[in-house]
Design a protein around this motif. Structure first.
Motif, short mmCIF file in Angstrom:
data_model
loop_
_atom_site.label_atom_id
_atom_site.label_comp_id
_atom_site.label_asym_id
_atom_site.label_seq_id
_atom_site.Cartn_x
_atom_site.Cartn_y
_atom_site.Cartn_z
N THR A 42 0.83 -1.21 0.00
CA THR A 42 0.00 0.00 0.00
C THR A 42 0.86 1.26 0.00
N ASN A 43 1.86 1.29 0.86
CA ASN A 43 2.74 2.46 0.93
C ASN A 43 3.52 2.64 -0.38
N ARG A 44 3.93 1.55 -0.98
CA ARG A 44 4.68 1.64 -2.23
C ARG A 44 3.80 2.21 -3.35
N TYR A 45 2.56 1.74 -3.44
CA TYR A 45 1.68 2.20 -4.52
C TYR A 45 1.22 3.64 -4.29
N VAL A 46 1.09 4.04 -3.04
CA VAL A 46 0.78 5.44 -2.77
C VAL A 46 1.91 6.33 -3.26
N TYR A 47 3.13 5.92 -2.99
CA TYR A 47 4.30 6.69 -3.45
C TYR A 47 4.37 6.74 -4.97
N LEU A 48 4.12 5.62 -5.63
CA LEU A 48 4.20 5.59 -7.10
C LEU A 48 3.08 6.41 -7.73
N CYS A 49 1.89 6.38 -7.16
CA CYS A 49 0.80 7.20 -7.69
C CYS A 49 1.10 8.69 -7.53
N ASP A 50 1.65 9.05 -6.38
CA ASP A 50 2.03 10.46 -6.18
C ASP A 50 3.13 10.88 -7.14
N MET A 51 4.08 9.97 -7.38
CA MET A 51 5.16 10.30 -8.29
C MET A 51 4.65 10.46 -9.73
N LEU A 52 3.75 9.58 -10.15
CA LEU A 52 3.18 9.70 -11.49
C LEU A 52 2.32 10.96 -11.60
N TYR A 53 1.64 11.31 -10.52
CA TYR A 53 0.84 12.55 -10.51
C TYR A 53 1.74 13.77 -10.72
N ASN A 54 2.84 13.83 -10.02
CA ASN A 54 3.75 14.97 -10.16
C ASN A 54 4.40 15.01 -11.54
N PHE A 55 4.75 13.86 -12.08
CA PHE A 55 5.31 13.81 -13.43
C PHE A 55 4.30 14.32 -14.45
N SER A 56 3.05 13.89 -14.31
CA SER A 56 2.02 14.33 -15.24
C SER A 56 1.75 15.82 -15.11
N LEU A 57 1.92 16.34 -13.92
CA LEU A 57 1.67 17.77 -13.70
C LEU A 57 2.80 18.64 -14.24
N GLN A 58 4.04 18.19 -14.08
CA GLN A 58 5.20 19.00 -14.45
C GLN A 58 5.68 18.73 -15.87
N HIS A 59 5.46 17.54 -16.39
CA HIS A 59 5.97 17.16 -17.72
C HIS A 59 4.82 16.56 -18.52
N GLN A 60 3.95 17.41 -19.00
CA GLN A 60 2.73 16.92 -19.62
C GLN A 60 3.01 16.12 -20.90
N PHE A 61 3.88 16.64 -21.76
CA PHE A 61 4.11 15.97 -23.04
C PHE A 61 4.70 14.58 -22.83
N ARG A 62 5.77 14.49 -22.03
CA ARG A 62 6.42 13.19 -21.82
C ARG A 62 5.52 12.23 -21.06
N SER A 63 4.80 12.77 -20.07
CA SER A 63 3.95 11.89 -19.28
C SER A 63 2.80 11.35 -20.11
N HIS A 64 2.21 12.18 -20.99
CA HIS A 64 1.13 11.69 -21.83
C HIS A 64 1.64 10.61 -22.78
N PHE A 65 2.82 10.81 -23.33
CA PHE A 65 3.37 9.79 -24.22
C PHE A 65 3.63 8.49 -23.46
N TYR A 66 4.11 8.63 -22.24
CA TYR A 66 4.36 7.44 -21.42
C TYR A 66 3.06 6.72 -21.08
N ILE A 67 2.04 7.47 -20.67
CA ILE A 67 0.77 6.86 -20.28
C ILE A 67 0.10 6.17 -21.46
N LEU A 68 0.14 6.81 -22.62
CA LEU A 68 -0.49 6.23 -23.80
C LEU A 68 0.25 4.99 -24.29
#
Length: 252
Positions: A42-68
């Protein structure tokens, strides 16, 4: 951290930092109402979700390409069934951010994999509770209605009409989902036909008021000119003096 994310975009799922997310099943494969996880997980996935959230917020182009490219949203959607509420909220924040960024390709991915289904299930589950997660779920669909995201609204009402109508009966957010349905109805209503009022067309060449003005002008130019009786004075000064003397003698 940006270097880690750049390395993650190389798509070597066995080495980059988001590997634990790919150990999760797709949300369709989670048949139980609650997905059990240990505290360390649970703690690990909370950290990973927060990290992905910050990446998507700060690096929209790269994060969208990664998510897709990786379909990681299928894995994160399974966390919406976790037992721990803070983990469900951490996973839901990712979807809420992606919705607000309103990337067309990401929204198409949502509809392709029906990511709105687990989000609706979570919203129904929390609809009777007045807490942060319930407000976040309601705000998700309120943002969709306020921004009039027609494709997502139509997808919700055509694919998950029963879930939406269930949410309209909630005493906390029922009115919001009633407005959500109303927005869909407005988007599908035909355009109103404008009634063209028949106007009487004046076939005369001139307006009615100009007739009287034209008659006055004709009377003015055709009438007798009083200035015709006026005899201008002679330009010869001697003739004028002699005329004055004759008049004076006649008076005497």
């Amino acid at each position: 951290m940006c270097g880690i994310f750049n390395q993650s975009c190389k798509f070597d799922k066995s080495t980059f930092s988001f590997k634990p997310l790919y150990d999760l099943p797709d949300w369709r494969d989670v048949t139980d109402s609650i997905y059990p996880l240990a505290r360390e997980q649970t703690n690990r996935y909370v950290y990973l979700c927060d990290m992905l959230y910050n990446f998507s917020l700060q690096h929209q182009f790269r994060s969208h390409f990664y998510i897709l490219s990786t379909n990681v949203v299928l894995k994160i959607a399974s966390l919406l069934k976790a037992k721990e509420k803070h983990l469900r909220h951490a996973a839901f924040r990712v979807f809420r951010l992606l919705l607000k960024q309103n990337n067309h390709n990401t929204m198409s991915q949502f509809m392709k994999h029906d990511i709105l289904k687990p989000i609706l299930d979570l919203t129904i589950q929390e609809s009777q509770r007045d807490n942060l997660l319930s407000c976040s779920c309601q705000e998700f669909f309120e943002h969709m209605r306020r921004e009039n995201m027609k494709e997502l609204i139509a997808f919700c009402l055509t694919k998950h009409e029963a879930e939406i109508k269930t949410l309209t009966e909630s005493h906390l957010g029922g009115q919001r989902f009633q407005l959500f349905i109303r927005r869909w109805e407005m988007n599908n209503e035909p355009m109103p036909v404008e009634s063209k009022s028949e106007k009487t067309i004046d076939t005369r060449g001139w307006p009615a008021g100009s007739r009287a003005l034209e008659a006055e002008e004709e009377d003015y130019f055709n009438g007798d000119d009083d200035d015709d009786d006026f005899v201008p004075a002679s330009k010869n000064p001697n003739l004028a003096v002699s005329s004055s003397i004759s008049i004076f003698r006649a008076w005497l």
